[in-house]
Scaffold this active site. Structure first.
Site, PDB file in Angstrom:
ATOM      1  N   LYS A  30      81.145  22.874   6.562  1.00  0.00           N
ATOM      2  CA  LYS A  30      80.671  23.861   7.553  1.00  0.00           C
ATOM      3  C   LYS A  30      81.163  23.361   8.908  1.00  0.00           C
ATOM      4  O   LYS A  30      80.413  22.836   9.727  1.00  0.00           O
ATOM      5  CB  LYS A  30      79.143  23.990   7.484  1.00  0.00           C
TER       6      LYS A  30
HETATM    7  N1  PMP Z   1      79.389  31.660   4.643  1.00  0.00           N
HETATM    8  C1  PMP Z   1      79.507  31.371   5.941  1.00  0.00           C
HETATM    9  C2  PMP Z   1      80.851  31.459   6.585  1.00  0.00           C
HETATM   10  C3  PMP Z   1      78.386  30.985   6.686  1.00  0.00           C
HETATM   11  O1  PMP Z   1      78.495  30.687   7.981  1.00  0.00           O
HETATM   12  C4  PMP Z   1      77.128  30.930   6.049  1.00  0.00           C
HETATM   13  C5  PMP Z   1      75.913  30.542   6.826  1.00  0.00           C
HETATM   14  N2  PMP Z   1      75.773  29.149   6.866  1.00  0.00           N
HETATM   15  C6  PMP Z   1      77.054  31.250   4.690  1.00  0.00           C
HETATM   16  C7  PMP Z   1      78.198  31.603   4.011  1.00  0.00           C
HETATM   17  C8  PMP Z   1      75.742  31.173   3.952  1.00  0.00           C
HETATM   18  O2  PMP Z   1      75.338  29.848   3.848  1.00  0.00           O
HETATM   19  P1  PMP Z   1      73.802  29.450   3.757  1.00  0.00           P
HETATM   20  O3  PMP Z   1      73.203  30.325   2.736  1.00  0.00           O
HETATM   21  O4  PMP Z   1      73.836  28.029   3.329  1.00  0.00           O
HETATM   22  O5  PMP Z   1      73.212  29.658   5.099  1.00  0.00           O
END
Ligand code: PMP
Length: 290
Positions: free
Chosen positions: A159
């Site tokens: 991330k």
């Molecule tokens: N894809 C992207 C590009 C994101 O930024 C997020 C948010 N973090 C998600 C998917 C979903 O991830 P999560 O469920 O862990 O928040």
């Protein structure tokens, strides 16, 4: 926009091990993270004073940094405790939680082997990512011009702040056209995810979602898959081509920010928010509040 700028709020931010007054949580303009994108972050939500899946987020934060070739100088347990402290100290019951780590100022070129790793944890009020009325009717998604990069081209399971460059551009273009967000294809032209959330479809009572091998396998995505299976709903992770969207019944997106949000349009394809989306909204709401 009448939203109070994020650098002018009151409260406390945790920075490199201590709580500092919100307005004092600053970094220098010569920071490697700013110039070279050497920064990773998390997005979490607290419900009723408790962060949902805090440890999973802390673990992913560590992994994101390792992928970018640096180490977060706090353990998962220390991060979990610090996040809870920031939520409590700012007096929030429900809020968004943002840990961020970046390379500092000791080196200012591509190589930054000896740059200090900084970590901050911030919290803020963020009731719903989309307008609540619009959300229940289903949001409308554009199809982004940019694609999720080939895993051989970018550290797609991190991330990492740098990966959001194409997301911001795509989201801006979508908003200018009147859409709430954009669905992105992957480097091979298959359905991938949205600019900050994962995507799901239903067809004849079965859930279909793309394989998360070139984009973030969201913590919410995994939670929703578990909730669906607990309801006896079959979940198929597979390659989905955009043309197939014409044959799908429901569509919804999910993520920490988006929670579970039904979709009514993706480019030329139309969907009617239905029973599976609504069931998963209810089950997700129950899970985060449990
Ligand atoms: N894809 C992207 C590009 C994101 O930024 C997020 C948010 N973090 C998600 C998917 C979903 O991830 P999560 O469920 O862990 O928040």
């Amino acid at each position: 926009m009448s939203v109070l700028p994020f650098d002018q709020r009151d409260g406390f931010i945790w920075m490199n091990g201590t709580l500092v007054p919100w307005k004092d949580a600053k970094l220098h303009v010569l920071s490697h993270g700013l110039h070279y994108g050497s920064s990773v972050f998390e997005g979490e939500r607290a419900y009723n004073g408790k962060i949902f899946k805090s440890t999973e987020h802390s673990q992913r934060f560590h992994k994101s940094a390792e992928i970018l070739d640096f180490t977060i100088p706090y353990s998962v347990a220390e991060l979990d405790a610090a996040k809870q402290l920031v939520v409590d100290k700012n007096g929030f019951k429900s809020c968004y939680v943002r840990p961020v780590a970046w390379r500092g100022s000791e080196m200012m070129a591509v190589a930054a082997q000896h740059a200090t790793i900084h970590v901050a944890i911030c919290v803020w009020d963020w009731p719903s990512m989309f307008d609540v009325n619009e959300k229940m009717r289903g949001i409308k998604l554009d199809i982004a011009e940019y694609r999720r990069p080939d895993p051989a081209t970018a550290p797609c399971q991190s991330k990492a702040a740098g990966l959001y460059m194409i997301c911001t551009i795509s989201k801006h273009r979508a908003e200018r056209k009147g859409y709430a967000d954009a669905m992105m294809l992957d480097w091979q032209g298959r359905v991938a995810e949205c600019t900050g959330a994962n995507i799901f479809f239903t067809k004849g009572g079965v859930i279909h979602t793309p394989i998360a091998d070139c984009f973030l396998d969201g913590i919410t995505r995994r939670t929703v898959i578990g909730l669906a299976k607990a309801r006896g709903i079959e979940v198929v992770e597979r390659r989905i081509m955009p043309e197939e969207l014409a044959t799908m019944d429901e569509c919804f997106i999910c993520g920490t920010g988006a929670e579970v949000t039904p979709v009514s349009e993706v480019g030329p394809y139309k969907f009617t928010p239905g029973k599976i989306s609504l069931t998963l909204i209810e089950d997700y709401t129950a899970a985060v509040n449990a």
